[in-house]
Scaffold this motif. Sequence first.
Motif, PDB file in Angstrom:
ATOM      1  N   GLN A  42       0.799  -1.215   0.000  1.00  0.00           N
ATOM      2  CA  GLN A  42       0.000   0.000   0.000  1.00  0.00           C
ATOM      3  C   GLN A  42       0.838   1.275   0.000  1.00  0.00           C
ATOM      4  O   GLN A  42       0.324   2.353  -0.300  1.00  0.00           O
ATOM      5  N   GLU A  43       2.121   1.177   0.351  1.00  0.00           N
ATOM      6  CA  GLU A  43       2.959   2.371   0.437  1.00  0.00           C
ATOM      7  C   GLU A  43       4.348   2.061  -0.083  1.00  0.00           C
ATOM      8  O   GLU A  43       4.907   1.007   0.228  1.00  0.00           O
ATOM      9  N   ILE A  44       4.929   2.969  -0.868  1.00  0.00           N
ATOM     10  CA  ILE A  44       6.246   2.760  -1.438  1.00  0.00           C
ATOM     11  C   ILE A  44       7.069   4.042  -1.305  1.00  0.00           C
ATOM     12  O   ILE A  44       6.534   5.127  -1.038  1.00  0.00           O
ATOM     13  N   GLU A  45       8.387   3.904  -1.494  1.00  0.00           N
ATOM     14  CA  GLU A  45       9.297   5.042  -1.462  1.00  0.00           C
ATOM     15  C   GLU A  45       9.770   5.363  -2.874  1.00  0.00           C
ATOM     16  O   GLU A  45      10.018   4.452  -3.678  1.00  0.00           O
ATOM     17  N   LEU A  46       9.918   6.651  -3.144  1.00  0.00           N
ATOM     18  CA  LEU A  46      10.369   7.109  -4.449  1.00  0.00           C
ATOM     19  C   LEU A  46      11.512   8.107  -4.247  1.00  0.00           C
ATOM     20  O   LEU A  46      11.393   9.042  -3.452  1.00  0.00           O
ATOM     21  N   TYR A  47      12.610   7.912  -4.976  1.00  0.00           N
ATOM     22  CA  TYR A  47      13.778   8.786  -4.877  1.00  0.00           C
ATOM     23  C   TYR A  47      13.934   9.558  -6.179  1.00  0.00           C
ATOM     24  O   TYR A  47      13.943   8.966  -7.262  1.00  0.00           O
ATOM     25  N   ALA A  48      14.081  10.873  -6.066  1.00  0.00           N
ATOM     26  CA  ALA A  48      14.324  11.721  -7.232  1.00  0.00           C
ATOM     27  C   ALA A  48      15.645  12.457  -7.049  1.00  0.00           C
ATOM     28  O   ALA A  48      15.845  13.139  -6.038  1.00  0.00           O
ATOM     29  N   PHE A  49      16.557  12.304  -8.002  1.00  0.00           N
ATOM     30  CA  PHE A  49      17.853  12.976  -7.993  1.00  0.00           C
ATOM     31  C   PHE A  49      17.883  13.944  -9.173  1.00  0.00           C
ATOM     32  O   PHE A  49      17.527  13.570 -10.287  1.00  0.00           O
ATOM     33  N   ALA A  50      18.334  15.173  -8.918  1.00  0.00           N
ATOM     34  CA  ALA A  50      18.361  16.177  -9.990  1.00  0.00           C
ATOM     35  C   ALA A  50      19.614  17.029  -9.879  1.00  0.00           C
ATOM     36  O   ALA A  50      19.927  17.545  -8.803  1.00  0.00           O
ATOM     37  N   SER A  51      20.343  17.155 -10.988  1.00  0.00           N
ATOM     38  CA  SER A  51      21.490  18.056 -11.080  1.00  0.00           C
ATOM     39  C   SER A  51      21.301  18.924 -12.319  1.00  0.00           C
ATOM     40  O   SER A  51      20.264  18.848 -12.989  1.00  0.00           O
ATOM     41  N   ASN A  52      22.280  19.741 -12.625  1.00  0.00           N
ATOM     42  CA  ASN A  52      22.167  20.612 -13.790  1.00  0.00           C
ATOM     43  C   ASN A  52      22.185  19.835 -15.104  1.00  0.00           C
ATOM     44  O   ASN A  52      21.713  20.333 -16.123  1.00  0.00           O
ATOM     45  N   ARG A  72      -1.055   3.536  -2.717  1.00  0.00           N
ATOM     46  CA  ARG A  72      -1.869   2.907  -3.756  1.00  0.00           C
ATOM     47  C   ARG A  72      -3.293   3.455  -3.723  1.00  0.00           C
ATOM     48  O   ARG A  72      -3.892   3.644  -2.661  1.00  0.00           O
ATOM     49  N   ASP A  73      -3.836   3.714  -4.903  1.00  0.00           N
ATOM     50  CA  ASP A  73      -5.216   4.149  -5.031  1.00  0.00           C
ATOM     51  C   ASP A  73      -6.132   2.971  -4.679  1.00  0.00           C
ATOM     52  O   ASP A  73      -6.048   1.908  -5.300  1.00  0.00           O
ATOM     53  N   PRO A  74      -7.022   3.115  -3.681  1.00  0.00           N
ATOM     54  CA  PRO A  74      -7.876   1.978  -3.278  1.00  0.00           C
ATOM     55  C   PRO A  74      -8.865   1.551  -4.359  1.00  0.00           C
ATOM     56  O   PRO A  74      -9.416   0.447  -4.285  1.00  0.00           O
ATOM     57  N   TRP A  75      -9.103   2.397  -5.372  1.00  0.00           N
ATOM     58  CA  TRP A  75     -10.066   2.062  -6.425  1.00  0.00           C
ATOM     59  C   TRP A  75      -9.399   1.573  -7.698  1.00  0.00           C
ATOM     60  O   TRP A  75     -10.041   1.379  -8.720  1.00  0.00           O
ATOM     61  N   GLY A  76      -8.098   1.384  -7.652  1.00  0.00           N
ATOM     62  CA  GLY A  76      -7.405   0.906  -8.836  1.00  0.00           C
ATOM     63  C   GLY A  76      -5.954   0.616  -8.533  1.00  0.00           C
ATOM     64  O   GLY A  76      -5.465   0.865  -7.433  1.00  0.00           O
ATOM     65  N   ASP A  77      -5.259   0.096  -9.533  1.00  0.00           N
ATOM     66  CA  ASP A  77      -3.860  -0.273  -9.339  1.00  0.00           C
ATOM     67  C   ASP A  77      -2.950   0.878  -9.774  1.00  0.00           C
ATOM     68  O   ASP A  77      -2.072   0.725 -10.616  1.00  0.00           O
ATOM     69  N   THR A  78      -3.165   2.049  -9.196  1.00  0.00           N
ATOM     70  CA  THR A  78      -2.353   3.226  -9.496  1.00  0.00           C
ATOM     71  C   THR A  78      -1.799   3.805  -8.191  1.00  0.00           C
ATOM     72  O   THR A  78      -2.269   3.476  -7.094  1.00  0.00           O
ATOM     73  N   TRP A  79      -0.802   4.688  -8.351  1.00  0.00           N
ATOM     74  CA  TRP A  79      -0.151   5.290  -7.187  1.00  0.00           C
ATOM     75  C   TRP A  79      -0.285   6.806  -7.236  1.00  0.00           C
ATOM     76  O   TRP A  79      -0.380   7.393  -8.306  1.00  0.00           O
ATOM     77  N   TRP A  80      -0.287   7.415  -6.048  1.00  0.00           N
ATOM     78  CA  TRP A  80      -0.328   8.873  -5.953  1.00  0.00           C
ATOM     79  C   TRP A  80       0.628   9.327  -4.855  1.00  0.00           C
ATOM     80  O   TRP A  80       0.887   8.618  -3.896  1.00  0.00           O
ATOM     81  N   ILE A  81       1.216  10.527  -5.028  1.00  0.00           N
ATOM     82  CA  ILE A  81       2.170  11.059  -4.063  1.00  0.00           C
ATOM     83  C   ILE A  81       1.439  11.461  -2.788  1.00  0.00           C
ATOM     84  O   ILE A  81       0.544  12.311  -2.807  1.00  0.00           O
ATOM     85  N   ALA A  82       1.838  10.851  -1.687  1.00  0.00           N
ATOM     86  CA  ALA A  82       1.191  11.128  -0.403  1.00  0.00           C
ATOM     87  C   ALA A  82       1.948  12.173   0.415  1.00  0.00           C
ATOM     88  O   ALA A  82       1.403  12.713   1.380  1.00  0.00           O
ATOM     89  N   GLY A  83       3.193  12.446   0.068  1.00  0.00           N
ATOM     90  CA  GLY A  83       3.954  13.434   0.821  1.00  0.00           C
ATOM     91  C   GLY A  83       5.442  13.294   0.583  1.00  0.00           C
ATOM     92  O   GLY A  83       5.909  12.336  -0.042  1.00  0.00           O
TER      93      GLY A  83
END
Length: 262
Positions: free
Chosen positions: A7-17, A91-102
């Motif tokens: 139900q919950e996952i981690e996402l890492y975003a790395f950004a440089s120039n 995870r979206d409870p009405w489907g197999d999609t994800w949304w950013i929780a914070g």
Amino acid sequence: MSQTPLQEIELYAFASNSAQFHLTPHEFDVDLGGTVYVSTPIERNELALGAEAAKSALELKLPQTCDLVRHLLANALTGDTTAITLRIARRDPWGDTWWIAGTRWMGRVLGVEVADDGARVRCESAQVSLKRIGLRRLYSRTCSHVLYSAACGASPISASAIVSGSTGRSVDLDGGVPGSVSGGLAGGWLQTPEGARHMIVSETGSGVELLYPATIEPGTEVLLTAGCDHSTATCASRFGNLDNYGGFPAIPSKNPFSTGVF
């Protein structure tokens, strides 16, 4: 017996120039609005709970061959800063999609170290960086400038060579190290025709030793760029750049607060 979906996952975003990387430590890729977070083996340290979590230092462990690791090693040579954001998705409870929780953690990459069991990435919280008093530049005996950066001002010393073979971290060169850069490659890099830079830690009798393993086909023409040990002697003799030296070699060796003035 069926398992409960994650139900919950981690996402890492790395950004440089120059690049962006989106990774997730889970066993599947995650597509969020067209941004794909690629499944990558990532281990991290435990973060504090509550409000203190945002102030904690973040340490990651990734595979040596990860494209992000190669990018961070190249950035260490150019001085480019990489920002990192750790977000939580549900995870979206009405489907197999994800949304950013914070957002759980934000900061910047301080450095990367490559060992036999993987690469360790050290990161500093944005809250700690913003609350630091005074200038961020280090007051040290040796020069703190990134070699060949705008602050350094030195002109790159480079030479081309042909690879005769490579095994692990060792790269053999046809005819050995060119004389124009011989004896000064430690701390510099080897650049392939594709633009990939591999840091050089030492010179060998027939070539160079890299910081991490690399496979380079025999016959490949590479560019070798000299490094610097950030001393006044090297700055003056190798680069003729002592006017831009960023260290303070005359710092007194005795601390009057601990040894007394007399």
